[in-house]
Scaffold this motif. Structure first.
Motif, PDB file in Angstrom:
ATOM      1  N   ARG A 130      51.345  87.237  33.436  1.00 24.89           N
ATOM      2  CA  ARG A 130      51.857  86.773  34.719  1.00 24.89           C
ATOM      3  C   ARG A 130      50.820  86.985  35.786  1.00 24.89           C
ATOM      4  N   ALA A 131      50.759  86.229  36.762  1.00 28.23           N
ATOM      5  CA  ALA A 131      49.991  86.671  38.002  1.00 28.23           C
ATOM      6  C   ALA A 131      50.736  86.132  39.270  1.00 28.23           C
TER       7      ALA A 131
ATOM      8  N   LEU B 236      58.561  87.445  23.848  1.00 27.07           N
ATOM      9  CA  LEU B 236      59.614  86.609  24.407  1.00 27.07           C
ATOM     10  C   LEU B 236      59.634  86.835  25.645  1.00 27.07           C
ATOM     11  N   GLY B 237      59.017  87.440  26.286  1.00 21.44           N
ATOM     12  CA  GLY B 237      59.148  87.857  27.902  1.00 21.44           C
ATOM     13  C   GLY B 237      60.118  88.788  28.185  1.00 21.44           C
ATOM     14  N   ARG B 238      60.521  89.463  27.322  1.00 23.40           N
ATOM     15  CA  ARG B 238      61.626  90.532  27.234  1.00 23.40           C
ATOM     16  C   ARG B 238      61.058  91.904  27.392  1.00 23.40           C
ATOM     17  N   GLY B 239      59.970  92.167  27.657  1.00 23.64           N
ATOM     18  CA  GLY B 239      59.218  93.655  27.610  1.00 23.64           C
ATOM     19  C   GLY B 239      59.618  94.230  29.084  1.00 23.64           C
ATOM     20  N   LYS B 240      59.279  95.652  29.157  1.00 27.58           N
ATOM     21  CA  LYS B 240      59.708  96.471  30.199  1.00 27.58           C
ATOM     22  C   LYS B 240      58.886  95.781  31.436  1.00 27.58           C
TER      23      LYS B 240
ATOM     24  N   ARG C  32      60.697  93.040  32.616  1.00 32.81           N
ATOM     25  CA  ARG C  32      61.918  93.171  33.494  1.00 32.81           C
ATOM     26  C   ARG C  32      61.718  93.781  34.514  1.00 32.81           C
ATOM     27  N   HIS C  33      60.749  94.485  34.694  1.00 31.98           N
ATOM     28  CA  HIS C  33      60.117  94.892  36.088  1.00 31.98           C
ATOM     29  C   HIS C  33      59.945  93.680  37.151  1.00 31.98           C
ATOM     30  N   TRP C  34      59.099  93.027  36.548  1.00 32.34           N
ATOM     31  CA  TRP C  34      58.760  91.644  37.491  1.00 32.34           C
ATOM     32  C   TRP C  34      59.882  90.945  37.865  1.00 32.34           C
ATOM     33  N   ARG C  35      61.064  90.807  37.025  1.00 29.78           N
ATOM     34  CA  ARG C  35      62.163  90.080  37.274  1.00 29.78           C
ATOM     35  C   ARG C  35      63.032  90.975  38.479  1.00 29.78           C
TER      36      ARG C  35
ATOM     37  N   VAL D  14      54.046  93.580  42.882  1.00 28.80           N
ATOM     38  CA  VAL D  14      53.535  93.335  41.502  1.00 28.80           C
ATOM     39  C   VAL D  14      52.476  92.365  41.736  1.00 28.80           C
ATOM     40  N   LEU D  15      51.578  92.500  40.992  1.00 29.05           N
ATOM     41  CA  LEU D  15      50.214  91.632  41.220  1.00 29.05           C
ATOM     42  C   LEU D  15      49.766  91.013  39.710  1.00 29.05           C
ATOM     43  N   ALA D  16      49.999  91.607  38.592  1.00 30.76           N
ATOM     44  CA  ALA D  16      49.676  91.032  37.312  1.00 30.76           C
ATOM     45  C   ALA D  16      50.310  91.805  36.234  1.00 30.76           C
ATOM     46  N   LEU D  17      50.553  91.057  35.223  1.00 29.43           N
ATOM     47  CA  LEU D  17      50.959  91.564  34.061  1.00 29.43           C
ATOM     48  C   LEU D  17      50.215  91.172  32.732  1.00 29.43           C
ATOM     49  N   ALA D  18      49.628  92.099  31.883  1.00 29.65           N
ATOM     50  CA  ALA D  18      49.045  91.730  30.889  1.00 29.65           C
ATOM     51  C   ALA D  18      48.965  92.084  29.616  1.00 29.65           C
ATOM     52  N   ARG D  19      48.459  91.932  28.537  1.00 27.92           N
ATOM     53  CA  ARG D  19      48.465  92.407  27.239  1.00 27.92           C
ATOM     54  C   ARG D  19      47.026  92.821  26.785  1.00 27.92           C
ATOM     55  N   ALA D  20      46.814  93.878  26.041  1.00 29.51           N
ATOM     56  CA  ALA D  20      45.493  94.151  25.695  1.00 29.51           C
ATOM     57  C   ALA D  20      45.508  95.135  24.514  1.00 29.51           C
TER      58      ALA D  20
END
Length: 269
Positions: free
Chosen positions: A11-12, A73-77, A80-83, A98-104
């Motif tokens: 997400r951004a 599934l879009g249910r991570g911490k 939840r913070h983003w929502r 919030v600016l961005a949500l990433a996986r790495a």
């Protein structure tokens, strides 16, 4: 240098370049230069400079298939913070943007990364500790400033309306320009039943566990501010009655909580 694998921005926020954030996060140099604000198991809260901006990055290791599935599934911490931040924005409640949500993959461990703006200023818990130190040594925030902050806290709870934050504690509130800014939105959700009493209880439990509970006068100032904001046309007697009733509910929550000592000392950093 810390090792960080391919970064995928999930997400951004509108107006932010997802590809640019992915490239910035993929450069492990920022991890080496980051300042740790909090560390708890596989989670860290880091202050860093990315893309020429002061930010906070929350990193969390995704340990186990269930944690990875929830993120997928879009249910991570981070989700939840983003929502939660979006819900608060809808109420006009000040939060860290919030600016961005990433996986790495960080040092071989699949992780989630949430990037948000750094809100400068002390935590409310830190100010409460300064109040106690000031009483003992002289100095610290004055009585007028203390009451202004108590009013700001009570008004913020009222402003949240039908929202409830299960982690509404002073270490998650930054004192900024005479008000308070909520920096952890993961526990924010729409309330099935009114949640003001539980949030006021949380605001008391943490500082009590840290040895810096607010004075009774400040508690009442916050409760009255909540009552006044919720019922602007009500009279003084009605506001006081509502504040006393809410305090009785909050006190019951506190009495059933048990040992208030935090697992990780928020005043230790």
């Amino acid at each position: 240098m810390a090792s960080i694998g391919p970064v995928r921005v999930v997400r951004a926020v509108r107006g932010e370049d997802a590809a640019a954030w992915a490239a910035a996060l993929a450069d492990g140099a920022w991890l080496d230069a980051a300042r740790t604000l909090k560390a708890d198991g596989g989670s860290r809260v880091l202050a860093a400079r990315l893309r020429g901006r002061e930010v906070v990055v929350k990193t969390r290791q995704l340990r186990g298939a269930w944690a990875r599935l929830k993120c997928a599934l879009g249910r991570g911490k981070g989700d939840r913070h983003w929502r939660g931040a979006a819900l608060l924005a809808g109420k006009g409640v000040a939060t860290a943007r919030v600016l961005a949500l990433a996986r790495a993959t960080i040092d071989g461990q699949e992780s989630e990364l949430l990037v948000m703006e750094l809100v400068p200023g002390p935590t409310l818990l830190g100010v409460m500790a300064d109040v106690r130190a000031g009483r003992e040594r002289g100095g610290g925030p004055g009585v007028r400033e203390q009451h202004a902050l108590a009013r700001a806290v009570g008004s913020q709870v009222a402003q949240m309306g039908d929202l409830f934050n299960r982690d509404h504690k002073p270490s998650n509130l930054i004192v900024r320009n005479g008000g308070v800014v909520l920096i952890d939105c993961e526990g924010v959700r729409r309330a099935v039943i009114p949640g003001a009493a539980r949030m006021f209880a949380t605001l008391l439990i943490e500082p009590t566990g840290c040895g810096v509970p607010p004075r009774r006068a400040l508690r009442m100032r916050a409760l009255l501010a909540w009552a006044e904001a919720g019922d602007p046309r009500g009279g003084r007697a009605a506001h006081r009655a509502a504040a006393r009733e809410l305090w009785a509910e909050a006190a019951r929550v506190v009495s059933h909580h048990g040992d208030p000592t935090p697992r990780v000392d928020p005043l230790g950093s």
